[in-house]
Write a protein that holds these residues in place. Structure first.
Motif, PDB file in Angstrom:
ATOM      1  N   TYR A  30      -8.878  17.533  -8.503  1.00 54.76           N
ATOM      2  CA  TYR A  30      -9.984  16.849  -9.175  1.00 54.76           C
ATOM      3  C   TYR A  30     -11.284  17.636  -9.040  1.00 54.76           C
ATOM      4  O   TYR A  30     -12.085  17.703  -9.977  1.00 54.76           O
ATOM      5  N   ALA A  31     -11.488  18.294  -7.886  1.00 55.57           N
ATOM      6  CA  ALA A  31     -12.690  19.104  -7.695  1.00 55.57           C
ATOM      7  C   ALA A  31     -12.681  20.310  -8.635  1.00 55.57           C
ATOM      8  O   ALA A  31     -13.733  20.734  -9.121  1.00 55.57           O
ATOM      9  N   VAL A  32     -11.501  20.856  -8.936  1.00 52.88           N
ATOM     10  CA  VAL A  32     -11.401  21.957  -9.893  1.00 52.88           C
ATOM     11  C   VAL A  32     -11.797  21.456 -11.284  1.00 52.88           C
ATOM     12  O   VAL A  32     -12.557  22.113 -12.005  1.00 52.88           O
ATOM     13  N   VAL A  71     -14.872  23.036 -13.380  1.00 50.87           N
ATOM     14  CA  VAL A  71     -14.678  23.630 -14.707  1.00 50.87           C
ATOM     15  C   VAL A  71     -15.621  22.973 -15.711  1.00 50.87           C
ATOM     16  O   VAL A  71     -16.248  23.658 -16.531  1.00 50.87           O
ATOM     17  N   ARG A  72     -15.757  21.676 -15.644  1.00 49.68           N
ATOM     18  CA  ARG A  72     -16.678  20.976 -16.547  1.00 49.68           C
ATOM     19  C   ARG A  72     -18.106  21.478 -16.342  1.00 49.68           C
ATOM     20  O   ARG A  72     -18.830  21.736 -17.296  1.00 49.68           O
ATOM     21  N   GLU A  73     -18.499  21.639 -15.076  1.00 49.21           N
ATOM     22  CA  GLU A  73     -19.850  22.113 -14.775  1.00 49.21           C
ATOM     23  C   GLU A  73     -20.039  23.564 -15.208  1.00 49.21           C
ATOM     24  O   GLU A  73     -21.046  23.915 -15.823  1.00 49.21           O
ATOM     25  N   ARG A  80     -13.008  20.306 -20.779  1.00 49.63           N
ATOM     26  CA  ARG A  80     -12.599  19.153 -19.980  1.00 49.63           C
ATOM     27  C   ARG A  80     -11.088  19.227 -19.815  1.00 49.63           C
ATOM     28  O   ARG A  80     -10.354  19.023 -20.780  1.00 49.63           O
ATOM     29  N   LEU A  81     -10.666  19.536 -18.613  1.00 42.60           N
ATOM     30  CA  LEU A  81      -9.245  19.687 -18.338  1.00 42.60           C
ATOM     31  C   LEU A  81      -8.616  18.351 -17.967  1.00 42.60           C
ATOM     32  O   LEU A  81      -9.163  17.622 -17.141  1.00 42.60           O
ATOM     33  N   GLY A  82      -7.463  18.073 -18.543  1.00 42.75           N
ATOM     34  CA  GLY A  82      -6.647  16.952 -18.090  1.00 42.75           C
ATOM     35  C   GLY A  82      -5.782  17.434 -16.939  1.00 42.75           C
ATOM     36  O   GLY A  82      -5.642  18.641 -16.705  1.00 42.75           O
ATOM     37  N   ALA A  87     -17.304  29.467 -28.111  1.00 44.61           N
ATOM     38  CA  ALA A  87     -17.003  28.310 -28.941  1.00 44.61           C
ATOM     39  C   ALA A  87     -15.587  27.814 -28.727  1.00 44.61           C
ATOM     40  O   ALA A  87     -15.191  26.811 -29.282  1.00 44.61           O
ATOM     41  N   GLY A  88     -14.790  28.492 -27.873  1.00 45.66           N
ATOM     42  CA  GLY A  88     -13.382  28.160 -27.741  1.00 45.66           C
ATOM     43  C   GLY A  88     -13.072  27.040 -26.770  1.00 45.66           C
ATOM     44  O   GLY A  88     -11.939  26.609 -26.665  1.00 45.66           O
ATOM     45  N   GLY A  89     -14.037  26.546 -25.994  1.00 52.89           N
ATOM     46  CA  GLY A  89     -13.762  25.503 -25.011  1.00 52.89           C
ATOM     47  C   GLY A  89     -13.521  24.154 -25.634  1.00 52.89           C
ATOM     48  O   GLY A  89     -13.871  23.909 -26.757  1.00 52.89           O
TER      49      GLY A  89
END
Length: 136
Positions: free
Chosen positions: A30-32, A36-38, A45-47, A133-135
């Motif tokens: 969850y910290a990863v 990644v979001r930050e 936003r990873l699931g 732009a790929g995220g």
């Protein structure tokens, strides 16, 4: 995407961000996801499935390793960190992306009417990847 090492690992934007999140400290899943979001300013936003798929590939490539587990509030947390090869790979990819960004900036400035195109200034935030732009 960039192939890393002799093992044919494909460095995607998501795997790059996961590796970058693990380059400076060990983190649990969850910290990863939060890091990644930050790092991506909220664009990626990873699931859980995407994260653990990336972690499995990074571990198999020798770029990340599991470094321990602990139970917190009745739930098992597994911690990961970048290996020395992983830190070298994320540094090399950061340099490659910065060079690509600079080439793109120069190319775009040569376009007819480019004086009307507002290009963002190069960012030099330590540890942050160039914007793309790929995220997600």
């Amino acid at each position: 995407m960039k192939t890393v090492g002799g093992g044919g690992f494909r460095m995607t934007e998501q795997s790059y961000l996961v590796l970058l999140a693990l380059a400076t400290e060990r983190r649990h899943g969850y910290a990863v996801i939060q890091a990644v979001r930050e790092l991506s300013d909220g664009r990626t936003r990873l699931g859980a499935g995407t994260l653990y798929g990336n972690l499995d590939r990074l571990v198999a490539a020798g770029l990340v390793e599991a470094v321990g587990e602990e139970v917190v509030d009745g739930r098992l947390r597994r911690y990961y960190r970048a290996t020395d090869d992983g830190r070298r790979a994320v540094r090399a990819e950061t340099v490659r992306l910065a060079e690509l960004t600079e080439h793109a900036r120069r190319s775009l400035s040569l376009l007819p009417g480019a004086d009307g195109i507002a290009l963002p200034e190069a960012r030099h935030d330590a540890g942050r990847p160039p914007r793309s732009a790929g995220g997600r």
